[in-house]
Design a protein around this motif. Structure first.
Motif, PDB file in Angstrom:
ATOM      1  N   GLU A   1      48.688 -52.975  77.025  1.00 32.85           N
ATOM      2  CA  GLU A   1      49.349 -53.478  78.226  1.00 32.85           C
ATOM      3  C   GLU A   1      50.744 -52.884  78.303  1.00 32.85           C
ATOM      4  OE1 GLU A   1      49.253 -57.738  77.916  1.00 32.85           O
ATOM      5  OE2 GLU A   1      47.087 -57.733  77.611  1.00 32.85           O
ATOM      6  N   LEU A   2      51.005 -52.172  79.382  1.00 32.30           N
ATOM      7  CA  LEU A   2      52.340 -51.617  79.611  1.00 32.30           C
ATOM      8  C   LEU A   2      52.944 -52.388  80.784  1.00 32.30           C
ATOM      9  CD1 LEU A   2      51.438 -47.806  79.547  1.00 32.30           C
ATOM     10  CD2 LEU A   2      52.244 -49.207  77.648  1.00 32.30           C
ATOM     11  N   ASP A   3      54.076 -53.026  80.535  1.00 29.76           N
ATOM     12  CA  ASP A   3      54.687 -53.862  81.556  1.00 29.76           C
ATOM     13  C   ASP A   3      56.091 -53.344  81.858  1.00 29.76           C
ATOM     14  OD1 ASP A   3      55.371 -55.882  83.246  1.00 29.76           O
ATOM     15  OD2 ASP A   3      55.628 -57.406  81.665  1.00 29.76           O
ATOM     16  N   HIS A   4      56.205 -52.633  82.988  1.00 29.29           N
ATOM     17  CA  HIS A   4      57.507 -52.102  83.400  1.00 29.29           C
ATOM     18  C   HIS A   4      58.184 -51.271  82.308  1.00 29.29           C
ATOM     19  CE1 HIS A   4      57.636 -53.861  87.277  1.00 29.29           C
ATOM     20  NE2 HIS A   4      58.921 -53.594  87.424  1.00 29.29           N
TER      21      HIS A   4
ATOM     22  N   ARG B   1      59.555 -47.291  84.297  1.00 31.76           N
ATOM     23  CA  ARG B   1      58.965 -48.544  84.772  1.00 31.76           C
ATOM     24  C   ARG B   1      57.494 -48.412  85.128  1.00 31.76           C
ATOM     25  NH1 ARG B   1      64.142 -50.343  88.309  1.00 31.76           N
ATOM     26  NH2 ARG B   1      65.438 -50.773  86.526  1.00 31.76           N
TER      27      ARG B   1
ATOM     28  N   ASP C   1      53.504 -49.434  84.825  1.00 34.44           N
ATOM     29  CA  ASP C   1      52.635 -50.568  84.519  1.00 34.44           C
ATOM     30  C   ASP C   1      51.222 -50.029  84.355  1.00 34.44           C
ATOM     31  OD1 ASP C   1      54.405 -52.950  84.947  1.00 34.44           O
ATOM     32  OD2 ASP C   1      54.625 -51.976  86.905  1.00 34.44           O
ATOM     33  N   ALA C   2      50.543 -50.483  83.335  1.00 33.70           N
ATOM     34  CA  ALA C   2      49.146 -50.079  83.153  1.00 33.70           C
ATOM     35  C   ALA C   2      48.491 -51.020  82.165  1.00 33.70           C
ATOM     36  CB  ALA C   2      49.069 -48.645  82.651  1.00 33.70           C
ATOM     37  N   THR C   3      47.216 -51.317  82.401  1.00 34.66           N
ATOM     38  CA  THR C   3      46.464 -52.151  81.467  1.00 34.66           C
ATOM     39  C   THR C   3      45.138 -51.469  81.172  1.00 34.66           C
ATOM     40  OG1 THR C   3      47.452 -54.149  82.361  1.00 34.66           O
ATOM     41  CG2 THR C   3      45.435 -54.412  81.076  1.00 34.66           C
TER      42      THR C   3
ATOM     43  N   GLY D   1      61.190 -52.946  79.397  1.00 32.84           N
ATOM     44  CA  GLY D   1      59.800 -53.331  79.532  1.00 32.84           C
ATOM     45  C   GLY D   1      59.173 -53.667  78.197  1.00 32.84           C
TER      46      GLY D   1
END
Lengths: 267, 269
Positions: free
Chosen positions: A5-8, A21, A23-25, A58
């Motif tokens: 999980e990449l959050d910002h 920034r 975002d990726a899951t 992030g």
């Protein structure tokens, strides 16, 4: 539980921001191709997932926790490996050297470790390479040993950094098929960075395209389109489909990852 | 020939040194650092002659300098790559300093030759114990670092990703090399360290790609070449350093031929 999980997340390399920034899951058991030109941040992203570099902002979660906590569950195939081809060592020692290689002491390999090495070699159909010297192997055979090494310690997540780059185009499809088979067999999550999407087309579940400091994640049909890539890279890009293959063309000529592919063909 | 004390001492010293050089040399060659051993020995010359000047046994001066140089090389690491000229100038300065120190202490001309080209027949029995002590330290240190050393040598990027500090390993290993070089100079001298540190290891790596077998073979070859060299020196009255270098070269040459694939060999003939 998601694999990544990449959050910002903002990542920098040598003081320069490469990804900003994003975002990726990525779900567990997915095979994701990470694409983008040189310098777009593919290796930097893998290093961040490995916990080798910390994000500027992030949060990164790997297998449900911070990257460092997942380190032992990650198999990694690094990109730089130029010096390996001349090693005067047999395949077995090459793979076995990575078993708990970070510990001090004599590199003794116990029965359990030996079974692990044998299992990893068998998985990638490299059992016959165990007694052959690395310096006598072809690029494709060496690739299989590198993959075996990444599979040691039963990882849940596999990070493969440009495994196709030094490979003859004829062997690229076979290499991808091998990774896909192993991934299915073990239920692994795979991030596979590449310059060229085509050898991966039949195998990938989704594509993570990096460019212009941003990222686009989705199926090939969702992401690898003119409008999406043009917006991502902030430059007019067209995507052509020919004979079941994909060619990405920028307004000023082909994008550099495609140019690389042609270099490989010429060479 | 074993009736003579000095011959027994020579065989003992030669064996100790050869085991250390064969084992350390294996990793040295695997890491493509063959010339680091050569460079460390040159730096050691200034230490050895400086020690003579202040009335200390040359071995300790040599050791201090090779260890310090090993640490420096390990810390500088990658930054030394492609700096042949800078390294060369430091090396020639070390030899130059050595000559200066000798100039102040002129009565030791034979000691100079022994330092440069080795004189295993002249090792004192007290020195054998020094060599044995150093050898034990050196081999224990090598055994302790060998696992991450092998990992970092074969696949530095992966090792780094798994938490191995490449610099720490490099510094520790070059210190071990510094110890081994100091030992080697007692048998073959500063200028011929290659014969024991690199020759047997390179030969072993040509003959076997099996890690443990090649490592043992490397040490065994170094011992065999040293024994045979001393024996031939006894029979011919030629210097043992000559025989050891000649045997080292011969073994490497033969291994080159033996490890050629059959097709290439037929072609060469």
């Amino acid at each position: 539980m998601n694999a990544i999980e990449l959050d910002h997340v903002t990542l920098a390399r040598d003081g320069r921001t490469v990804l900003s920034r994003i975002d990726a899951t990525v779900g567990a058991g997915e095979f994701v191709a990470v694409l983008g030109s040189n310098g777009s941040g593919k290796t930097t992203l893998l290093h961040a997932i490995l916990g080798l570099i910390a994000p500027r902002e992030g949060e990164i979660r790997v297998l449900g926790g911070p990257p460092k906590s997942a380190a032992t569950a990650i198999g990694y195939l690094p990109q730089k490996r130029a010096a390996i081809a001349d090693l005067p060592l047999r395949g077995w020692d090459f793979v076995a050297s990575a078993v708990k290689g970070e510990r001090w002491g004599w590199p003794a390999v116990g029965a359990q470790d030996r079974a692990d090495v044998a299992a990893a070699l068998k998985l990638v159909e490299a059992t016959a390479l165990a007694d052959r010297a690395i310096s006598r192997l072809s690029g494709g055979e060496l690739q299989r040993l590198l993959l075996a090494k990444a599979l040691l310690g039963r990882p849940k997540l596999l990070l493969l950094d440009e495994p196709l780059i030094s490979l003859d185009p004829r062997f690229q499809f076979g290499a991808v098929a091998l990774v896909r088979r192993v991934q299915k067999e073990l239920g692994l999550t795979v991030l596979f960075t590449a310059h060229d999407l085509n050898p991966l087309l039949d195998s990938v579940d989704r594509v993570l395209y990096l460019g212009g400091g941003g990222a686009a994640l989705g199926t090939v049909d969702e992401v690898v389109t003119g409008p999406v890539l043009s917006r991502l890279c902030d430059t007019p890009i067209e995507v052509l489909r020919i004979h079941g293959g994909i060619v990405v063309v920028a307004a000023h000529g082909e994008l550099d990852h495609e140019a690389h592919r042609h270099d490989a063909h010429d060479a | 020939m074993l009736d003579y004390d000095f011959m027994r001492t020579a065989f003992a010293a030669g064996t100790i040194v050869a085991v250390v050089c064969g084992a350390v040399g294996y990793f040295l060659v695997l890491r493509n650092l063959a010339f680091a051993g050569h460079a460390l020995s040159h730096v050691g010359f200034a230490g050895a002659t400086g020690a003579v000047l202040i009335d200390i046994a040359p071995l300790w001066g040599l050791l201090a300098f090779t260890l310090a140089a090993g640490v420096a090389m390990g810390v500088l690491g990658e930054r030394l790559r492609g700096r042949d000229i800078a390294v060369g100038i430091v090396l020639s300065l070390s030899l130059g300093l050595g000559v200066l120190f000798l100039h102040f202490y002129t009565s030791h001309a034979t000691q100079t030759v022994a330092l440069l080209f080795g004189n295993v027949l002249g090792v004192s029995s007290a020195n054998v114990w020094n060599l044995l002590g150093l050898a034990v330290v050196c081999l224990i240190a090598l055994a302790v670092i060998s696992r991450p050393l092998l990992f970092a040598t074969i696949d530095p990027e992966l090792a780094e990703a798994k938490g191995v500090s490449l610099r720490t390993i490099s510094v520790l290993f070059l210190m071990v090399v510094g110890l081994a070089v100091a030992e080697a100079t007692q048998v073959v001298g500063i200028l011929l360290v290659f014969a024991l540190m690199v020759g047997p290891a390179a030969t072993a790596q040509r003959l076997s790609s099996h890690f443990r077998a090649a490592l043992i073979l490397s040490a065994a070859l170094a011992v065999a070449e040293t024994w045979l060299g001393i024996a031939l020196a006894y029979e011919t009255d030629w210097p043992p350093s000559f025989w050891i270098t000649a045997l080292s070269c011969l073994a490497y040459g033969l291994s080159y031929f033996a490890s050629m694939p059959r097709a290439a060999r037929a072609e060469a003939e």
